[in-house]
Each structure stands twice: as structure tokens, then as C-alpha cells.
Design an enzyme around this catalytic site. Structure first.
Site, short mmCIF file in Angstrom:
data_model
loop_
_atom_site.label_atom_id
_atom_site.label_comp_id
_atom_site.label_asym_id
_atom_site.label_seq_id
_atom_site.Cartn_x
_atom_site.Cartn_y
_atom_site.Cartn_z
CE LYS A 122 -2.57 -7.62 -6.56
NZ LYS A 122 -1.52 -6.59 -6.41
CD GLU A 179 -1.58 -2.06 3.05
OE1 GLU A 179 -2.03 -1.30 2.17
OE2 GLU A 179 -0.65 -2.85 2.85
CE LYS A 226 -7.39 -5.19 -2.35
NZ LYS A 226 -6.28 -5.80 -1.64
CD GLU A 245 -1.27 -4.93 -9.48
OE1 GLU A 245 -1.85 -5.42 -8.51
OE2 GLU A 245 -0.07 -4.64 -9.49
NE ARG A 303 -5.86 -5.99 -7.15
CZ ARG A 303 -6.43 -7.12 -6.79
NH1 ARG A 303 -7.25 -7.72 -7.60
NH2 ARG A 303 -6.20 -7.64 -5.59
CG ASN A 337 0.78 -2.60 -5.67
OD1 ASN A 337 0.71 -3.40 -4.73
ND2 ASN A 337 0.36 -2.89 -6.88
CG HIS A 390 2.38 -2.09 -1.24
ND1 HIS A 390 1.69 -0.99 -0.77
CD2 HIS A 390 1.81 -3.16 -0.63
CE1 HIS A 390 0.73 -1.38 0.06
NE2 HIS A 390 0.79 -2.69 0.17
CG HIS A 403 6.70 -5.75 -1.64
ND1 HIS A 403 6.02 -6.01 -2.81
CD2 HIS A 403 5.78 -5.87 -0.65
CE1 HIS A 403 4.74 -6.24 -2.54
NE2 HIS A 403 4.58 -6.16 -1.24
CG HIS A 451 2.60 -5.79 4.25
ND1 HIS A 451 3.44 -5.72 3.16
CD2 HIS A 451 1.40 -5.32 3.82
CE1 HIS A 451 2.77 -5.23 2.12
NE2 HIS A 451 1.53 -4.98 2.49
#
Lengths: 366, 366
Positions: B146, B188, B230, B240, B244, B248, B251, B255, B268
Site C-alpha cells: 500500500k 499495530e 501480514k 483488499e 485484507r 484495518n 483504522h 483515520h 498513527h
């Protein structure tokens, strides 16, 4: 040390797509329907094409229950840049376009390249359909997935390979194309004959008047054969590892001309015409083609009214502009040459003196 | 109407790549050599990382006959935009970097995402290698392809899927990582346990002090297991389409927090920590996980010193920010929920009142 492997084999997905070519296809929305994952599309077009075809197309979509957002950009090669690309992103975000909203390019090569690049990168990729409205876009830029924008230092230097879901080519849109753009588009049609099909080249020599006067049958045949050749080459080499480079006949010189003159001053097809003469001159000097072949090539471009001389610049300026080309490798410029009419080849090894001779011979005197 | 088919089947190419993880790998240039098609690379880094590792890395390259260009960008999430991307393109063109010149990202997630997107789009794609120097980049953003930049309206809205040729993770670079960034990266790592591996989550609960105090063995094990999970998920679903999305977790909320606070104000990983608590709260409300699971999740983030409350905004502000997420479909926001610790699921159908309750419960009071 430990090693983790990310195992990525190509997906099995068939990304093949159809190019529909014919008269008055713009309202045949049933051709589009199977390719739309959502009943909503964003149409990207420009201030020239919008008044001609946008309403007609949107109404046809509406009759099939497809709602559309329209994004109308300024027209011209000098708008093929970040700023204009960002106008597309801003509009897509403001209109809440999603990953399944299809972007449709309605316009010429600049609209197609910009929209395709936007589709490749908006939300990391959304569906994309090409509806080319210029001859150049119909025979060349709408097919094959090259998308991108210009950089102040060179043409198409930023972009992506991103294939459309389909191409809808309505040759009726050529009735409104300015004469100069029609003629510029024919340059790319001739290129296909030169690199791949001597019979097609001969047919073009015989039908050049029909092309210029927009005879519908002749135009459709020329578009169709051009697309067949391009599709065949792209299928063999999607990301230009090899044979696809042959499509760039005349383009290394041509891009230098476009860049030197300022984008949009020479049309792309005009620069390709002069560039093709230069490539033919190189091929003649290297004794691949003879004087009479060279004359046939000059003659067909002249009959169309396309430039057969390059603008006057110093050879060093040409060389330095050509070195900005994407295909330079270890500093060496790659040239596409003609082995004969109907067959092209690639060469990285042109003697500097031969190249200089071509530059000097092919430049306009005044 | 005539139809031409562009026949594009996926190429047979194996795009799998290795992630090398270990201590003091930065100078092991022999690991890179097989992946460089040209003895020239462009290193993209930032003003924070360059003084720490750039010279050391360039000298190691030089010893192996690789010459390098360095592009040093300003540091920070607020530079992950068009302007900074263009700085990369300008430098690559000025330095005459070619299609075979490899771009190497030396830095954290912002450098990796920017460099990867530049590699995806410079000359329509050049080779790319990741050398992540933050924990967050090592366990997450450097793996999986990504790439992208932020748009004023939202994070990572413009980008591409573009895989690196290899990832070189030198855990020794974590010795210079600021404490706040280390802790943000651990968020993460915990995510992987939560979505996929209950044993790993338990191991993390037991080893949290070792992680925070930078015990090399514990860090390496955490990085390695994170990359394995991952890699497994990315291999199953590169772009995705399905599984996948589980990566998130936290997320969509995260975000929104990053966007609301201004990029870079919350790291983040900090936003993901608070976002994960919100996702866990939703999962608890929907009776997937129980109060004691929820407490375990809050507790591990608290021990790391990560935020477990979201910043105070009106629920409507949260909703409108979340609707800018890439994964919105037909206007519906997609959430990743926990079925249990060690297993995640996706849902588009969260009742508005449940969501509002989570937003109100999880916001800080002051």
C-alpha cells in the site's frame, strides 16, 4: 536474521476488455451496463467536449437508471498536470465517489490519460471506462492502459499502467473534430501500417482522401485495424518490456518536439509525423529502407498536410530533450527504426554522427 | 459495430518478495544486490533519519559498487502530500534516474508510502525497496504494497498498490527511535494478535515490558510474527477485496481522529490504539466479546502508555470524517469488529444508535 516471504503470484483474473467501434454508439448505454459495479459514475470531460456530448450521454445514462457526476476540466495538453489531476480528486471526494464508482473519460487523449491516472490512484484504484472522442484517442491513447501526466521536464513522465474495463468508440463524434486534430490523429493510424502491416499502409495510401473527408466507412475501417494492431501488441507486452516499444515509432523525436515548442503548440500527432520522418531518415541512413520507401512515407504525411520537417533547434538541444525520455537506459537513447515498411525494430546503438546527420537533415530551414 | 478484444491475462510473473529481519542488517548490502537491476539507486529519506543512517548506508552501497542519489525530505505526516511527492519526481528527473534505477525508502511509514507511490508512478513504475526504520513501518506499512499520500479531505486517499522487491528490516535502527514512536508502533503489533492470533496476544501481554524497554530478542520476535501475519493476509488478498480489510481494525476510527486533529498531531499508532478501543467497544455492545476481553484490550494499551480515549468531537463530526474513508460502500461505513480476541470480522451493518453509543462512551471527558 529471519526471513518472511510475501507470496504473491499473479491473480488468475482475466483483465481482458472489449473495444466497441461504430457509429452513434454514445447512447448505447447497454454496452456499458455490464461493466458498472455501481449505478453511479463520474464522467470526466473538458470545456470543448462537454457542450457537444455531455448532456446527450448523461441523459442516455439516466434512461438506464445510472446517475452521474460530471467533472469538466479546461481543454488542452498544457493542462495535463498535477493541478488538473487534483481538480479531479477534489471533485470525486466532494461528490463522495467510492471504490466502486466508475470513472468515465469522455474526450481526447489528455482527458483519457488524466482520467485513467486518476482512476489508477483514487482510493488506490477504481473502475475506468474510455469513451474517446478524437481520432488520436480512438486509435491510440484509449487502448492499452497507459495513463499519466506531464512534468515540466517531459511528457508522460508520471503515470501508471492501468487498463480500462472497456472502450466505447463512437466514430460519429469525429464529425465535430477540428480538421487539424483529425489530420494529427491520422499520423498514428499511419504508424500502425509502418510498424506492422504493409498492406494496411498501402490501403491508407489509396484511401487518404476518404480519411481526410471523413468517409464513415473508411474511418471505421482505419480505427478498427489500428485498434486490432494495438490490441495485439499490448496483449503480448502489457508493460512495455519489449515489443510494445515499437508503438513509439517517431515518439522519441516527437516528444522532444512537443517539449521544446511548449505542450500544445504542436499537436501530438503533428510531432509524431515529423518524428516519424526523422526515424525513417535514420532508417534510410542505416540502409534498412531505401530512398523510394522514404519518399512514400514523406508523401503520405504531406498529403495529409502534416509537418515533415522538425522545428529548428540545435542538435544538442534535441539530444538533451530526448535524454529525458522514459526509455533511456544507462544514458543511451532508444530508437524505433523501420526495417522495411510494415516492420519496425528497436535500437540502442545509433552512432552519434548518424543521429546528428538526421537531426540536421530533418530540420526546417527557416 | 465492430468489437476488438484486448486479451490481457495476468502475467505468469512471480512477484513474491522477502522480508529480512534482524539486527545490524543495514550494511548487509549483499542482501540487496540480487534485487537491483542497475548499479544505481535513489535513496529517499528525511531530515531526521538522514543524519542517523544515510552516510553509513551509502558507504556500504559504495563498497559494493552501487552509486546512490539521496533525496532528503522534510519529516512528518503533514508532508505526505503532492508537494513532497513532486520533490521526489523533480530530484529523480534532475538526476536522470531511469526505469531501472531502484528507489529505496529509508525511514518510517511516511517515507515508505511516499517513496512507494513515487516508484509506482515515476516513468509508470520503477523498482522499489523498503528499509523501514520505525517499528510501525517495520511491522505494517513496509509490507504489502500500500502506497500513497494524504488529501486535505482524508488520509491515504490517493495512492497505488505497488509491491517492493524486498524489505530490509534492521531492528538496530529502533535504538534511535523516540519513545513515543516506539509505543505507537506497538499498537499495530497488538492489532495482529487481536485479529489473528490469540496466543501472540497473550505473549504480548506477558512481554510488554520487554517491548517498551527495547529488548532486542523480544522486538525481533514481535516484528517477525507481525510480518508473518501480514504476509499471510496480503498473499491471500493483495488488493483488499476481502480478508485484507481485517488489517484495518481500529483504522476507520483512527483515520477520523488523525484527520480531525490535523495530520501528525496524533501519531498513527496512537489513533489506532484509541480506534481499536472503539472497535472493541462496538464488538462488546454487539456481544461478540465480553467485558473481561474488553478490559484486557484496554489494559494492554494502557500499559504501553497509548491513548484509550478518543478526542472530544461531536458524534456527527466523527461520522462525517469516517464517511471519507476509502472503504465506504453505497454510503455505508465498513467496520472491523472482534468476534473474539484472535479473530476479526467485517460489518457494514452497525445500527446508528450503537455506533453513537460507542462514540459517546469512548470519548475523553475533558
Amino acid at each position: 536474521m529471519q526471513t518472511v516471504k510475501v507470496a504473491l503470484f499473479s491473480s488468475e483474473q482475466d483483465r481482458s476488455y472489449p473495444i466497441y467501434i461504430g457509429n452513434a454508439l454514445l447512447e448505447q448505454v447497454d454496452l456499458l451496463l455490464p461493466h458498472l459495479p455501481q449505478k453511479r459514475v463520474a464522467i470526466v470531460t473538458n470545456t470543448t467536449v462537454a457542450p457537444l456530448y455531455l448532456d446527450q450521454f448523461r441523459r442516455a445514462l439516466e434512461r438506464h437508471g445510472i446517475c452521474s457526476v460530471a467533472i469538466i476540466l479546461p481543454d488542452g495538453e498544457d493542462h495535463k498536470n498535477w493541478q488538473t489531476l487534483n481538480l479531479i480528486f477534489d471533485a470525486l471526494l466532494e461528490q463522495r465517489c467510492e471504490r466502486k464508482t466508475t470513472l468515465i473519460a469522455l474526450g481526447g487523449g489528455v482527458i483519457g490519460d488524466l482520467t485513467g491516472f486518476a482512476a489508477a490512484t483514487y482510493l488506490r484504484g477504481v473502475p475506468f471506462i474510455q469513451i474517446p472522442t478524437t481520432l488520436l484517442a480512438q486509435v491510440d491513447s484509449s487502448v492499452g492502459g497507459k495513463t499519466g501526466i506531464n512534468h515540466p521536464l517531459g511528457k508522460n513522465l508520471i503515470g501508471a499502467f492501468y487498463q480500462p474495463r472497456m472502450v466505447l468508440t463512437d466514430s460519429a463524434t469525429l464529425t465535430t473534430l477540428p480538421d487539424r486534430e483529425l489530420r494529427a490523429g491520422i499520423a498514428e493510424v499511419i504508424k500502425y501500417g509502418l510498424i506492422r502491416d504493409a498492406d494496411f499502409f498501402m490501403w491508407l495510401e489509396q484511401n487518404i482522401t476518404g480519411l481526410i473527408t471523413r468517409n464513415a466507412d473508411i474511418l471505421n475501417k482505419a480505427i478498427c485495424r489500428s485498434c486490432e494492431i494495438k490490441a495485439e501488441i499490448v496483449a503480448a507486452d502489457e508493460c512495455e518490456g519489449g515489443v510494445r516499444a515499437l508503438l513509439n515509432l517517431g515518439h522519441t523525436f516527437g516528444h522532444a518536439i512537443e517539449n521544446a515548442m511548449g505542450y500544445g503548440v504542436w499537436l501530438h500527432g503533428e510531432a509524431v509525423a515529423a518524428g516519424t520522418i526523422m526515424a525513417a531518415n535514420l532508417s534510410k541512413q542505416l540502409e534498412f529502407i531505401n530512398e523510394s520507401d522514404f519518399e512514400r512515407i514523406c508523401s503520405i504525411f504531406q498529403k495529409i498536410g502534416l509537418p515533415v520537417s522538425a522545428p529548428k533547434l540545435s542538435p544538442d538541444d534535441y539530444l538533451s530533450l530526448m535524454k529525458l525520455d522514459k526509455k533511456v537506459e544507462e544514458g543511451r537513447i532508444r530508437f524505433i527504426l523501420l526495417k522495411r515498411i510494415g516492420e519496425a525494430m528497436m535500437s540502442h546503438d545509433i552512432p552519434a554522427s548518424t543521429l546528428r546527420e538526421t537531426l540536421l537533415t530533418c530540420m526546417a530551414n527557416e
